[in-house]
Scaffold this active site. Sequence first.
Site, PDB file in Angstrom:
ATOM      1  N   ALA A 146      47.055  24.083  -0.275  1.00 11.79           N
ATOM      2  CA  ALA A 146      45.743  24.700  -0.061  1.00 11.79           C
ATOM      3  C   ALA A 146      44.656  23.639  -0.086  1.00 11.79           C
ATOM      4  N   GLY A 153      37.096  22.229   6.850  1.00 15.25           N
ATOM      5  CA  GLY A 153      38.493  21.838   7.016  1.00 15.25           C
ATOM      6  C   GLY A 153      38.563  20.369   7.339  1.00 15.25           C
ATOM      7  N   ARG A 291      51.568  15.249  10.730  1.00 18.06           N
ATOM      8  CA  ARG A 291      51.081  14.688  12.005  1.00 18.06           C
ATOM      9  C   ARG A 291      52.216  13.963  12.715  1.00 18.06           C
ATOM     10  N   ARG A 316      65.546  32.820  40.531  1.00 11.25           N
ATOM     11  CA  ARG A 316      64.475  33.587  41.173  1.00 11.25           C
ATOM     12  C   ARG A 316      64.388  33.163  42.638  1.00 11.25           C
ATOM     13  N   GLU A 430      46.237  20.292  10.695  1.00 11.05           N
ATOM     14  CA  GLU A 430      46.506  18.900  10.317  1.00 11.05           C
ATOM     15  C   GLU A 430      45.535  17.933  10.987  1.00 11.05           C
TER      16      GLU A 430
HETATM   17  C1  LIG Z   1      61.400  19.338  15.087  1.00  9.33           C
HETATM   18  C2  LIG Z   1      60.666  18.769  13.944  1.00  9.33           C
HETATM   19  C3  LIG Z   1      60.194  19.831  12.993  1.00  9.33           C
HETATM   20  C4  LIG Z   1      59.344  19.239  11.894  1.00  9.33           C
HETATM   21  C5  LIG Z   1      58.676  20.284  11.104  1.00  9.33           C
HETATM   22  C6  LIG Z   1      57.191  20.223  11.231  1.00  9.33           C
HETATM   23  C7  LIG Z   1      56.648  21.575  11.007  1.00  9.33           C
HETATM   24  C8  LIG Z   1      55.184  21.651  11.153  1.00  9.33           C
HETATM   25  C9  LIG Z   1      54.715  22.894  10.518  1.00  9.33           C
HETATM   26  C10 LIG Z   1      53.287  22.945  10.617  1.00  9.33           C
HETATM   27  C11 LIG Z   1      52.641  23.442   9.393  1.00  9.33           C
HETATM   28  C12 LIG Z   1      51.186  23.266   9.562  1.00  9.33           C
HETATM   29  C13 LIG Z   1      50.500  23.316   8.295  1.00  9.33           C
HETATM   30  C14 LIG Z   1      49.121  22.851   8.409  1.00  9.33           C
HETATM   31  C15 LIG Z   1      48.566  22.304   7.379  1.00  9.33           C
HETATM   32  C16 LIG Z   1      47.179  21.813   7.403  1.00  9.33           C
HETATM   33  O1  LIG Z   1      46.460  21.908   8.358  1.00  9.33           O
HETATM   34  S1  LIG Z   1      46.664  21.077   5.971  1.00  9.33           S
HETATM   35  C17 LIG Z   1      45.016  20.621   6.226  1.00  9.33           C
HETATM   36  C18 LIG Z   1      44.895  19.458   7.159  1.00  9.33           C
HETATM   37  N1  LIG Z   1      43.560  18.972   7.183  1.00  9.33           N
HETATM   38  C19 LIG Z   1      43.202  17.922   7.839  1.00  9.33           C
HETATM   39  O2  LIG Z   1      43.992  17.294   8.521  1.00  9.33           O
HETATM   40  C20 LIG Z   1      41.792  17.494   7.642  1.00  9.33           C
HETATM   41  C21 LIG Z   1      41.369  16.442   8.596  1.00  9.33           C
HETATM   42  N2  LIG Z   1      40.470  15.532   7.968  1.00  9.33           N
HETATM   43  C22 LIG Z   1      40.879  14.361   7.467  1.00  9.33           C
HETATM   44  O3  LIG Z   1      42.046  14.006   7.494  1.00  9.33           O
HETATM   45  C23 LIG Z   1      39.822  13.527   6.849  1.00  9.33           C
HETATM   46  O4  LIG Z   1      38.772  14.220   6.388  1.00  9.33           O
HETATM   47  C24 LIG Z   1      39.292  12.478   7.829  1.00  9.33           C
HETATM   48  C25 LIG Z   1      38.711  13.088   9.085  1.00  9.33           C
HETATM   49  C26 LIG Z   1      40.439  11.543   8.187  1.00  9.33           C
HETATM   50  C27 LIG Z   1      38.185  11.671   7.133  1.00  9.33           C
HETATM   51  O5  LIG Z   1      38.575  11.467   5.829  1.00  9.33           O
HETATM   52  P1  LIG Z   1      37.519  11.014   4.735  1.00  9.33           P
HETATM   53  O6  LIG Z   1      38.271  10.836   3.470  1.00  9.33           O
HETATM   54  O7  LIG Z   1      36.342  11.880   4.688  1.00  9.33           O
HETATM   55  O8  LIG Z   1      37.103   9.693   5.429  1.00  9.33           O
HETATM   56  P2  LIG Z   1      36.234   8.445   5.061  1.00  9.33           P
HETATM   57  O9  LIG Z   1      35.940   8.371   3.597  1.00  9.33           O
HETATM   58  O10 LIG Z   1      35.152   8.390   6.040  1.00  9.33           O
HETATM   59  O11 LIG Z   1      37.299   7.262   5.302  1.00  9.33           O
HETATM   60  C28 LIG Z   1      37.769   7.028   6.503  1.00  9.33           C
HETATM   61  C29 LIG Z   1      38.729   5.881   6.287  1.00  9.33           C
HETATM   62  O12 LIG Z   1      39.902   6.394   5.710  1.00  9.33           O
HETATM   63  C30 LIG Z   1      40.971   6.175   6.593  1.00  9.33           C
HETATM   64  N3  LIG Z   1      41.896   7.293   6.472  1.00  9.33           N
HETATM   65  C31 LIG Z   1      41.608   8.591   6.603  1.00  9.33           C
HETATM   66  N4  LIG Z   1      42.732   9.314   6.445  1.00  9.33           N
HETATM   67  C32 LIG Z   1      43.717   8.451   6.193  1.00  9.33           C
HETATM   68  C33 LIG Z   1      45.113   8.597   5.943  1.00  9.33           C
HETATM   69  N5  LIG Z   1      45.699   9.779   5.940  1.00  9.33           N
HETATM   70  N6  LIG Z   1      45.834   7.483   5.723  1.00  9.33           N
HETATM   71  C34 LIG Z   1      45.263   6.269   5.758  1.00  9.33           C
HETATM   72  N7  LIG Z   1      43.925   6.061   5.991  1.00  9.33           N
HETATM   73  C35 LIG Z   1      43.187   7.143   6.211  1.00  9.33           C
HETATM   74  C36 LIG Z   1      40.335   6.091   7.945  1.00  9.33           C
HETATM   75  O13 LIG Z   1      41.125   5.439   8.868  1.00  9.33           O
HETATM   76  C37 LIG Z   1      39.087   5.339   7.636  1.00  9.33           C
HETATM   77  O14 LIG Z   1      39.419   3.981   7.484  1.00  9.33           O
HETATM   78  P3  LIG Z   1      38.324   2.865   7.859  1.00  9.33           P
HETATM   79  O15 LIG Z   1      38.129   3.001   9.335  1.00  9.33           O
HETATM   80  O16 LIG Z   1      38.989   1.602   7.458  1.00  9.33           O
HETATM   81  O17 LIG Z   1      37.081   3.175   7.098  1.00  9.33           O
HETATM   82  C1  LIG Z   2      47.795  27.594  12.466  1.00  8.97           C
HETATM   83  C2  LIG Z   2      47.041  26.899  11.381  1.00  8.97           C
HETATM   84  C3  LIG Z   2      47.667  26.586  10.196  1.00  8.97           C
HETATM   85  C4  LIG Z   2      46.960  25.970   9.173  1.00  8.97           C
HETATM   86  N1  LIG Z   2      47.576  25.717   7.992  1.00  8.97           N
HETATM   87  C5  LIG Z   2      46.875  25.151   6.981  1.00  8.97           C
HETATM   88  C6  LIG Z   2      47.488  24.932   5.712  1.00  8.97           C
HETATM   89  O1  LIG Z   2      48.661  25.214   5.500  1.00  8.97           O
HETATM   90  N2  LIG Z   2      46.749  24.389   4.728  1.00  8.97           N
HETATM   91  C7  LIG Z   2      45.443  24.050   4.905  1.00  8.97           C
HETATM   92  O2  LIG Z   2      44.823  23.559   3.965  1.00  8.97           O
HETATM   93  N3  LIG Z   2      44.841  24.226   6.095  1.00  8.97           N
HETATM   94  C8  LIG Z   2      45.529  24.773   7.134  1.00  8.97           C
HETATM   95  N4  LIG Z   2      44.911  24.973   8.350  1.00  8.97           N
HETATM   96  C9  LIG Z   2      43.526  24.579   8.534  1.00  8.97           C
HETATM   97  C10 LIG Z   2      43.376  23.374   9.452  1.00  8.97           C
HETATM   98  O3  LIG Z   2      43.864  22.215   8.869  1.00  8.97           O
HETATM   99  C11 LIG Z   2      41.912  23.215   9.846  1.00  8.97           C
HETATM  100  O4  LIG Z   2      41.525  24.376  10.532  1.00  8.97           O
HETATM  101  C12 LIG Z   2      41.731  21.988  10.702  1.00  8.97           C
HETATM  102  O5  LIG Z   2      41.883  20.818   9.946  1.00  8.97           O
HETATM  103  C13 LIG Z   2      40.379  21.973  11.438  1.00  8.97           C
HETATM  104  O6  LIG Z   2      39.338  22.058  10.545  1.00  8.97           O
HETATM  105  P1  LIG Z   2      38.163  23.138  10.724  1.00  8.97           P
HETATM  106  O7  LIG Z   2      38.796  24.464  10.838  1.00  8.97           O
HETATM  107  O8  LIG Z   2      37.210  22.874   9.639  1.00  8.97           O
HETATM  108  O9  LIG Z   2      37.522  22.801  12.117  1.00  8.97           O
HETATM  109  P2  LIG Z   2      36.058  22.254  12.373  1.00  8.97           P
HETATM  110  O10 LIG Z   2      35.971  20.888  11.820  1.00  8.97           O
HETATM  111  O11 LIG Z   2      35.045  23.218  11.932  1.00  8.97           O
HETATM  112  O12 LIG Z   2      36.096  22.169  13.951  1.00  8.97           O
HETATM  113  C14 LIG Z   2      35.165  22.826  14.829  1.00  8.97           C
HETATM  114  C15 LIG Z   2      34.766  21.840  15.938  1.00  8.97           C
HETATM  115  O13 LIG Z   2      34.001  20.796  15.376  1.00  8.97           O
HETATM  116  C16 LIG Z   2      34.464  19.548  15.816  1.00  8.97           C
HETATM  117  N5  LIG Z   2      34.236  18.527  14.783  1.00  8.97           N
HETATM  118  C17 LIG Z   2      34.276  18.678  13.429  1.00  8.97           C
HETATM  119  N6  LIG Z   2      34.055  17.503  12.833  1.00  8.97           N
HETATM  120  C18 LIG Z   2      33.869  16.592  13.776  1.00  8.97           C
HETATM  121  C19 LIG Z   2      33.616  15.204  13.774  1.00  8.97           C
HETATM  122  N7  LIG Z   2      33.505  14.508  12.643  1.00  8.97           N
HETATM  123  N8  LIG Z   2      33.498  14.581  14.957  1.00  8.97           N
HETATM  124  C20 LIG Z   2      33.604  15.269  16.101  1.00  8.97           C
HETATM  125  N9  LIG Z   2      33.861  16.589  16.166  1.00  8.97           N
HETATM  126  C21 LIG Z   2      33.979  17.241  15.031  1.00  8.97           C
HETATM  127  C22 LIG Z   2      35.954  19.760  16.066  1.00  8.97           C
HETATM  128  O14 LIG Z   2      36.449  18.803  16.979  1.00  8.97           O
HETATM  129  C23 LIG Z   2      35.967  21.177  16.622  1.00  8.97           C
HETATM  130  O15 LIG Z   2      35.747  21.103  18.002  1.00  8.97           O
HETATM  131  C24 LIG Z   2      45.604  25.616   9.378  1.00  8.97           C
HETATM  132  C25 LIG Z   2      44.967  25.926  10.584  1.00  8.97           C
HETATM  133  C26 LIG Z   2      45.664  26.571  11.575  1.00  8.97           C
HETATM  134  C27 LIG Z   2      44.969  26.908  12.855  1.00  8.97           C
END
Ligand SMILES: CCCCCCCCCCCCC/C=C/C(=O)SCCNC(=O)CCNC(=O)[C@H](O)C(C)(C)COP(=O)(O)OP(=O)(O)OC[C@H]1O[C@@H](n2cnc3c(N)ncnc32)[C@H](O)[C@@H]1OP(=O)(O)O
Ligand SMILES: Cc1cc2nc3c(=O)[nH]c(=O)nc-3n(C[C@H](O)[C@H](O)[C@H](O)COP(=O)(O)OP(=O)(O)OC[C@H]3O[C@@H](n4cnc5c(N)ncnc54)[C@H](O)[C@@H]3O)c2cc1C
Length: 671
Positions: A146, A153, A291, A316, A430
């Site tokens: 979570a 997000g 990812r 088809r 993600e």
């Molecule tokens: C057949 C195969 C089967 C396989 C099975 C797979 C199944 C898949 C099932 C799918 C299930 C899906 C479930 C989904 C889950 C989710 O969605 S969980 C929630 C996910 N959320 C996100 O991904 C949020 C996205 N946002 C971010 O990651 C971060 O906020 C950000 C945008 C990357 C910014 O991070 P922040 O900490 O705010 O950044 P800064 O302080 O500005 O720092 C940026 C610097 O940090 C570096 N960095 C960022 N992330 C990473 C990392 N993960 N590792 C290493 N470094 C990282 C970034 O590069 C910056 O570096 P510098 O440029 O040097 O400053």
């Molecule tokens: C199917 C599904 C499963 C999920 N599962 C999980 C889960 O298990 N656990 C969990 O914690 N979360 C989960 N999530 C949430 C998911 O990780 C977030 O929805 C995702 O990271 C996008 O964040 P957001 O919803 O805040 O989008 P937003 O950031 O609000 O995106 C809205 C728009 O704003 C743009 N935007 C936002 N920030 C920037 C920026 N810095 N620069 C340029 N454009 C920007 C985006 O590109 C997008 O076009 C899931 C989502 C989905 C759809």
Amino acid sequence: MSRYIREGDNPDLTEERRKASFDTEAMAELFWGARNLMRRREIANYVEQHREFDDPQPTAFMTREELIENATRKAVLTMEHAEKAIDITRDEESHYFNALTMGIDGNPFGLHLVMAIPTIMNNADEGQQDEWLPKALNREFIATYAQTEMGHGTNLKKLETTATYDPKTQEFILHSPTITSTKWWPGNLGKSSNYSVVMAQLYSQGKCYGAHPFFVQLRDLRTHKPLPGITVGDIGPKFGINTNDNGFLRFDQVRIPRRSMFMKHAKILPDGTYVPPSHSKLNYSAMVYVRAAVVSLMASHLLACSTIAVRYSCIRRQGEITPGTGEVKVLDYQTQQYRIFPQIARGVAFRLSGNYIIQLYRQTMTDIKNGDISAVPDLHAISCGLKAVTSYQGALGLEQCRMACGGHGYLQASGFPLQYTVAIGACTYEGENMVMLLQTARHLIKMAKAIRSGRPPKPNKVIDYLFKKGPTKCLIDQTYDPNYQSVLEAFEHLSRRVTLEVYDRLVQLQQQGRSYELAWNECAVDLCKATRAHVRTFLAKTFVEEVNKIADISLKSVFQDLLQLYLFYEVTECAAGLLEDGFMSGQQLTYAKKNVYDALAKIRPNAAAIVDSFDISDRELQSVLGRRDGNVYENLLKWAQMSPLNKHDVLPFHHKYLGKMMDEARQKSKL
Ligand SMILES: CCCCCCCCCCCCC/C=C/C(=O)SCCNC(=O)CCNC(=O)[C@H](O)C(C)(C)COP(=O)(O)OP(=O)(O)OC[C@H]1O[C@@H](n2cnc3c(N)ncnc32)[C@H](O)[C@@H]1OP(=O)(O)O
Ligand SMILES: Cc1cc2nc3c(=O)[nH]c(=O)nc-3n(C[C@H](O)[C@H](O)[C@H](O)COP(=O)(O)OP(=O)(O)OC[C@H]3O[C@@H](n4cnc5c(N)ncnc54)[C@H](O)[C@@H]3O)c2cc1C
């Protein structure tokens, strides 16, 4: 009769299979590896022999509650059977077994396996692992991940859930201070999970240290009721994955022990002193894993959908190409091939790069365990870009396959709605795709700075090309080029050019007085283009390298056809960029297009056998159009007859509304 051709099959499909220039079984072995293929077959047989894994009716006809109950039933069965059916230490076997038994629309263990356990393995310290991991593996609890909140997000810095340390009791107090701080989206959170990894802003000694992961019990282990102070539920129906109970979660001053914070990297000492991690993003490793996994996941979706589209297009028949010679299989139309075959080629490309990136992930996690974090930025950079590009191209490709199947493609019976709605989630979860492209661009901009300052970083297979001087003109039509070096050089050129150009603009805008951040935003579209060009180069190079390793001539030749299609299709896709600076000529673009059309023609006679060699079973495809036996029409009719609407000849409410309306209209017209 062979595994691929059987009595009773649709003769058009049999004819296609007989045309193949290669041995399908040998191709399947090459594609999966002999041992993996054997294990796939054994696992598939195991599942077929246990009819309890069957759905009581097609899932398309189930209500949401029925879907979730059916998935839960099968999830428990899957776990009970796992040790007999598979080697549970091998991820490939687990993924395949799970896909066969539970399908792809979600199951109660999804997030437990994909994010919670990886978080425990990579972010819990030794003591915590000893306590949590055996129980997690033994299914004594089900956990999720979570992180996302209703309000945020993407921007993790602004997550609002707080974890405030109280040194007096050595506890954290979890709290959701606003509506927008409600955790929103986590898979399996709504109803199935009783534990969760929770990302919360860590406060200690009056200071905020940013988002950190905590391991939190949500529900009573016996009654499964939410614990005091916890509000949790399902977020409702979604675009897809409705078998998954994605949930919401709120905390009202919930106390958890100090050791609930994951302490492998950062720590809170009993007195509240904060010990920082060696790299501030190590807590993000579960996201990096998913990812990386998305690349192979998109390969699976594309290969499944192209299997459906190819098989259906072989049975088809519609229209004539040469008048008077009879209706052709729709796969004979060049437009049909142009829609479907590039999806096969991309699926193969994603599979090959997916293998690479997962290995890089595993290696980097091992390095981190040994104290070496040097590969973390490179892994982050390439995995973000690959995730964004493959999920986007995957989504477009699936839609092409659907449209290629005409009206029947729009039916749930085609299997496309399930594949599509599951796959497109990956464009968002993600890390939203634009955000991910921009993460990779940060890395590229650092490389551009190094190029401009003449100080290349230490050698790195993925980005070395940026530091080389390539040809100044495109050579794709000039030389005998079996390894497609000139096509790769064209991709490298484009990537280098757009990266350097956008870097120069960033610098220029700052020189004009913009802050770095404002300049970045003004360049964002081109920054994303730089990432796409870089990822294209990576995917293409990996494809070429892997094809070069194939020894068997007849199999290699099929892969070469797919590679030719892949590379020249990509040239046409990025032609604007290659033409823009005069690197490629219009004539060369025509040459690229001709290569695409030649490849389509070469792939055409092998298409059915190529998709057979992906070894995707009917149980996985869940598609009447993509059935192995090609007997589509009779099964479409059977499928429709199962529709719950057909339980009654006359719907129970018919006479209340339509019947009454028509009766009244008839009576009025008689007057
Ligand atoms: C057949 C195969 C089967 C396989 C099975 C797979 C199944 C898949 C099932 C799918 C299930 C899906 C479930 C989904 C889950 C989710 O969605 S969980 C929630 C996910 N959320 C996100 O991904 C949020 C996205 N946002 C971010 O990651 C971060 O906020 C950000 C945008 C990357 C910014 O991070 P922040 O900490 O705010 O950044 P800064 O302080 O500005 O720092 C940026 C610097 O940090 C570096 N960095 C960022 N992330 C990473 C990392 N993960 N590792 C290493 N470094 C990282 C970034 O590069 C910056 O570096 P510098 O440029 O040097 O400053
Ligand atoms: C199917 C599904 C499963 C999920 N599962 C999980 C889960 O298990 N656990 C969990 O914690 N979360 C989960 N999530 C949430 C998911 O990780 C977030 O929805 C995702 O990271 C996008 O964040 P957001 O919803 O805040 O989008 P937003 O950031 O609000 O995106 C809205 C728009 O704003 C743009 N935007 C936002 N920030 C920037 C920026 N810095 N620069 C340029 N454009 C920007 C985006 O590109 C997008 O076009 C899931 C989502 C989905 C759809």
